[in-house]
Motif scaffolding. Structure first.
Motif, PDB file in Angstrom:
ATOM      1  N   UNK A 171       0.939  -1.321  -0.002  1.00  0.00           N
ATOM      2  CA  UNK A 171       0.025  -0.027  -0.014  1.00  0.00           C
ATOM      3  C   UNK A 171       0.862   1.316   0.004  1.00  0.00           C
ATOM      4  N   UNK A 172       2.100   1.179  -0.238  1.00  0.00           N
ATOM      5  CA  UNK A 172       3.264   2.295  -0.212  1.00  0.00           C
ATOM      6  C   UNK A 172       3.386   3.085   1.218  1.00  0.00           C
ATOM      7  N   UNK A 173       3.012   2.387   2.166  1.00  0.00           N
ATOM      8  CA  UNK A 173       3.284   2.857   3.304  1.00  0.00           C
ATOM      9  C   UNK A 173       4.528   2.407   3.999  1.00  0.00           C
ATOM     10  N   UNK A 174       5.266   3.224   4.768  1.00  0.00           N
ATOM     11  CA  UNK A 174       6.565   2.951   5.255  1.00  0.00           C
ATOM     12  C   UNK A 174       6.372   3.149   6.953  1.00  0.00           C
ATOM     13  N   UNK A 175       7.260   2.136   7.823  1.00  0.00           N
ATOM     14  CA  UNK A 175       7.075   2.404   9.012  1.00  0.00           C
ATOM     15  C   UNK A 175       7.869   3.527   9.694  1.00  0.00           C
ATOM     16  N   UNK A 176       7.247   4.406  10.496  1.00  0.00           N
ATOM     17  CA  UNK A 176       7.638   5.719  10.966  1.00  0.00           C
ATOM     18  C   UNK A 176       8.421   5.440  12.363  1.00  0.00           C
TER      19      UNK A 176
END
Lengths: 216, 391
Positions: A171-176
Motif C-alpha cells: 500500500x506504499x506505506x512505511x514504518x515511521x
C-alpha cells in the motif's frame, strides 16, 4: 488444600484468526490432546474427551474479556489485545509465538501536520503512545483495512501491528516509529489463579516446557 | 449523551426486586448472626462524607467517587467504603472508648464510572473492623471470621488467599538497588503482569542468584511449604519479618483448624499503599472476581487523629448472591376474600391470622373473575368469605 473435581476442570479461551494455527500447534507440542481441525468445527465450546479441559473459540479481543469475567479460566491472547483492552487478568507467560510489532506508519515523506490524525484498530494504544511522546493527536477508530486511511486522506498516520511488513509495502506505506513488540501470552482469571491454582500451574508448566524450543 | 429514556437508570445503578431482595436480606441476616457472636457491634455512618476527609483517606481512587457540592460549596462524596467513615467515628465520637474496638456494618457503598455489565456503581457490603489490636491473632481473627461468614451462607467452595504487603516490597528493596526499577517491578506485580516482571528482571544487571530470587517470587503461592521457600529468598529485614508474621499467622489458623481454606500468596500487593501488613482476598468457585477483601491498615486512623493499628474485611454481598447455596425460606400466603356484608368479620379474622404469624391479604371481591389471577399462583391459599358463595 481442599480439592474437588470441579476445581480441576479448566476452560481455555483460544483466539480465532491471526495466531490461531500457531497457538494450536503450541498446545499440541505442550501435550494437550487437541485436533488441528478445531477451527473447522462450527462449535464454539469444544470439550476434550478424557481430560479436564474444554476450549472456547473467540475473537481475540473477546478472549481477554472472557478471562476477566471468569467464564474462561485461562486464555491465549496477543499482547496487542491486552494493551488495548486493559483487562484485569494475570499475565502468566510469554509464549513467544505470534510475533509482530506495534508501530506507527504513514506515507513516505510524511511531515508533522497542524492537526495530526491517527487511524487505528487500537485507539487506546495509539492515544497512550502519542501522549507519552508529548503529542496531542486525534485518534480515529477503524475496524479493518487501516492501511487505507493515509492513502485516502482520512488520517495522516496509522498505528497497527506489522509482522512481515508486506501489507504496508503493497500500500506504499512505511514504518515511521516502533512502539513495542507483540507476542502471544497466557493469561489467567484472578479467581481461577487462586481457586484452581494447581490446574493453572500445571498448564503453565506444560507451556513453559515448549517455550525455549520456539525461541528464535 | 442523549436525554435518558423513562426506563433508564444512571450507569451502574440497579433495582432489586422482591425475590432477589428477600434472598439478599436473608444472607445479610445470616452474616449478621455470625458476626455478632464474635462481639462486633453494628454501626451505620452517613451516605455523604466530605471529600477532603473521608474521601482523601479512602482506598478508592478519587476519579471513581461520586462527588457533589453541598450548599456551602464543599465537595462531598457518596461513601466509597465504610472503613474510612468508621475510622472517623473511632477517632471522634468514640475517642474516649478504649481500644480494641470491634465494629461491623451492612451498608451500600458507591463507586462511579464502571463501564460494563456486572459492575455496579452501588453495591452492598457486609464488613468488620477490629481497631486497636496489632497482634497476629487479630489478623487471624479476621481471616477466621471471614471463613465462618462464608460457611454460614453455604458458599460451596472457596479459598482465602493470604499475603503480606511487605514481602514483595522488601524482597525488591533487598535485591534491586535501582529505585526506579524497583517501582516498575512493583507496578508489574500489582498489574499482575508477570511477563513484564520477568522481562525487566532479565534485563537488569544482577547476579544469577539474585535473578533467581526475583523469579522465585512468581512461584510463591500454595500451602504451608511456601513459608520455608519464602524464608530462603530473603536475607533479613522487611521481607523476612513479613515471612515470620505469615508463619505465626499460619500457626494461629492451624489453632482455628482452618488452614484447609487458605492459600498463601506472597505475590499479593496493595494498591495505593493502603494496606500495611497482612492482606487477604476470598475467592469462590465459578466467580471470576474476589468475594472478600481485607487486611491490615495501620496508617489510616492517624489521618483522623487517633493513631491505632487496625484490620478488617468486607464481603461483597452482590457477588455472594451469585454463589451461595442457601435456600431462602418461603412462607405460604393466604388471600381472604369477602363481600361488603361480612367485611368486619373478614378483617378481624385476617388480623387474628397475622398475629399467629400468617401472611394474609384481604380483598373485597366484586367480580368472581378477579379470582383467576390468584388461583393461578400456587403459593396462595384462598379463603372465601363472600356471601355470594354458590351452591
Amino acid at each position: 488444600m481442599k480439592q474437588t473435581d470441579n476445581l480441576q476442570k479448566l476452560t481455555i479461551a483460544m483466539p480465532k484468526g491471526r495466531i490461531f494455527e500457531e497457538a494450536v500447534g503450541f498446545l499440541q507440542e505442550a501435550g494437550l490432546q487437541i485436533t488441528s481441525d478445531l477451527a473447522e468445527s462450527r462449535k464454539l465450546i469444544i470439550p476434550v474427551p478424557e481430560t479436564n479441559l474444554q476450549f472456547i473459540l473467540a475473537k481475540p479481543t473477546d478472549v481477554a474479556t472472557y478471562v476477566e469475567y471468569g467464564v474462561a479460566d485461562v486464555g491465549v491472547v496477543g499482547k496487542d489485545v491486552l494493551l488495548e483492552e486493559e483487562r484485569d487478568v494475570y499475565e502468566l507467560l510469554d509464549l513467544q509465538i505470534g510475533y509482530c510489532r506495534m508501530m506507527v506508519a504513514g506515507l513516505p515523506g510524511w511531515k508533522p501536520t497542524e492537526s495530526p490524525r491517527v487511524a487505528s484498530k487500537y485507539p487506546k494504544i495509539a492515544s497512550r503512545y502519542f501522549r507519552e511522546q508529548g503529542q496531542q493527536v486525534e485518534v480515529i477508530k477503524l475496524n479493518g483495512s487501516v492501511e487505507l486511511a493515509p492513502i485516502i486522506g482520512l488520517a495522516d498516520r496509522i498505528v497497527d501491528i506489522v509482522s512481515t511488513g508486506q501489507t504496508l509495502r503493497e500500500n506504499g506505506l512505511i514504518e515511521l516509529e516502533h512502539i513495542c513488540e507483540i507476542t502471544t501470552r497466557l493469561i489467567a482469571n484472578r479467581a481461577s489463579y487462586r481457586m484452581k491454582s494447581e490446574a493453572v500451574d500445571d498448564i503453565a508448566q506444560k507451556f513453559l516446557q515448549v517455550i525455549p524450543r520456539n525461541q528464535k | 449523551m442523549s436525554k435518558p429514556l423513562v426506563f433508564e437508570k444512571p450507569l451502574g445503578m440497579r433495582d432489586i426486586l422482591p425475590d432477589s431482595l428477600a434472598k439478599q436480606r436473608h444472607l445479610e441476616l445470616k452474616l449478621r448472626h455470625c458476626i455478632e457472636k464474635w462481639g462486633y457491634e453494628e454501626i451505620l455512618t452517613p451516605s455523604l462524607e466530605y471529600f477532603d476527609t473521608v474521601g482523601a483517606a479512602s482506598a478508592t481512587l478519587a476519579d471513581r467517587m461520586f462527588k457533589l457540592l453541598d450548599k456551602q460549596g464543599q465537595t462531598v462524596v457518596l461513601r466509597p467504603d465504610m472503613t474510612a467513615p468508621i475510622a472517623r467515628v473511632v477517632s471522634s465520637l468514640y475517642k474516649d472508648v478504649p481500644l480494641p474496638i470491634r465494629l461491623f456494618y451492612q451498608a451500600n457503598i458507591f463507586r462511579a464510572q464502571e463501564k460494563e455489565a456486572g459492575r455496579n456503581a452501588e453495591f452492598f457490603q457486609t464488613g468488620v473492623e477490629l481497631i486497636g489490636d496489632a497482634s497476629v491473632d487479630a489478623d487471624a481473627e479476621m481471616i477466621a471470621l471471614a471463613i465462618f461468614c462464608l460457611q454460614s451462607v453455604n458458599v460451596p467452595s472457596f479459598r482465602i488467599a493470604i499475603g503480606h504487603v511487605d514481602f514483595a516490597d522488601g524482597l525488591l528493596e533487598e535485591i534491586v538497588p535501582d529505585e526506579r526499577a524497583q517501582a516498575k517491578l512493583r507496578q508489574f506485580l500489582s498489574d499482575r503482569d508477570f511477563v513484564g516482571y520477568r522481562h525487566l528482571t532479565d534485563s537488569l544487571e544482577l547476579d544469577g542468584r539474585s535473578r533467581h530470587r526475583l523469579h522465585a517470587l512468581l512461584q510463591l503461592r500454595g500451602g504451608k511449604e511456601k513459608i520455608a521457600e519464602a524464608r530462603e529468598l530473603t536475607v533479613n529485614g522487611k521481607a523476612r519479618k513479613a515471612v515470620e508474621t505469615i508463619a505465626l499467622l499460619w500457626e494461629a489458623l492451624e489453632a482455628y483448624g482452618l488452614t484447609d481454606y487458605v492459600l498463601l500468596d506472597f505475590q499479593l500487593t496493595s494498591h495505593l499503599n493502603y494496606y500495611t501488613g497482612v492482606i487477604f482476598e476470598g475467592y469462590a468457585a465459578d466467580l471470576g472476581s474476589p468475594l472478600v477483601s481485607g487486611g491490615r491498615y495501620d496508617q489510616l486512623l492517624a489521618q483522623f487523629g487517633r493513631p491505632a493499628p487496625a484490620t478488617g474485611f468486607g464481603i461483597k454481598v452482590d457477588r455472594l448472591m451469585q454463589v451461595t447455596a442457601v435456600d431462602v425460606p418461603t412462607s405460604s400466603k393466604t388471600l381472604l376474600i369477602y363481600g361488603a356484608a361480612n367485611r368486619q368479620e373478614a378483617l378481624m379474622r385476617a388480623q387474628q391470622m397475622r398475629s399467629a404469624g400468617a401472611i394474609v391479604v384481604t380483598r373485597l371481591l366484586e367480580h368472581r373473575g378477579e379470582l383467576a389471577v390468584w388461583q393461578e399462583q400456587a403459593d396462595w391459599t384462598i379463603i372465601d368469605l363472600t356471601e355470594e358463595r354458590e351452591g
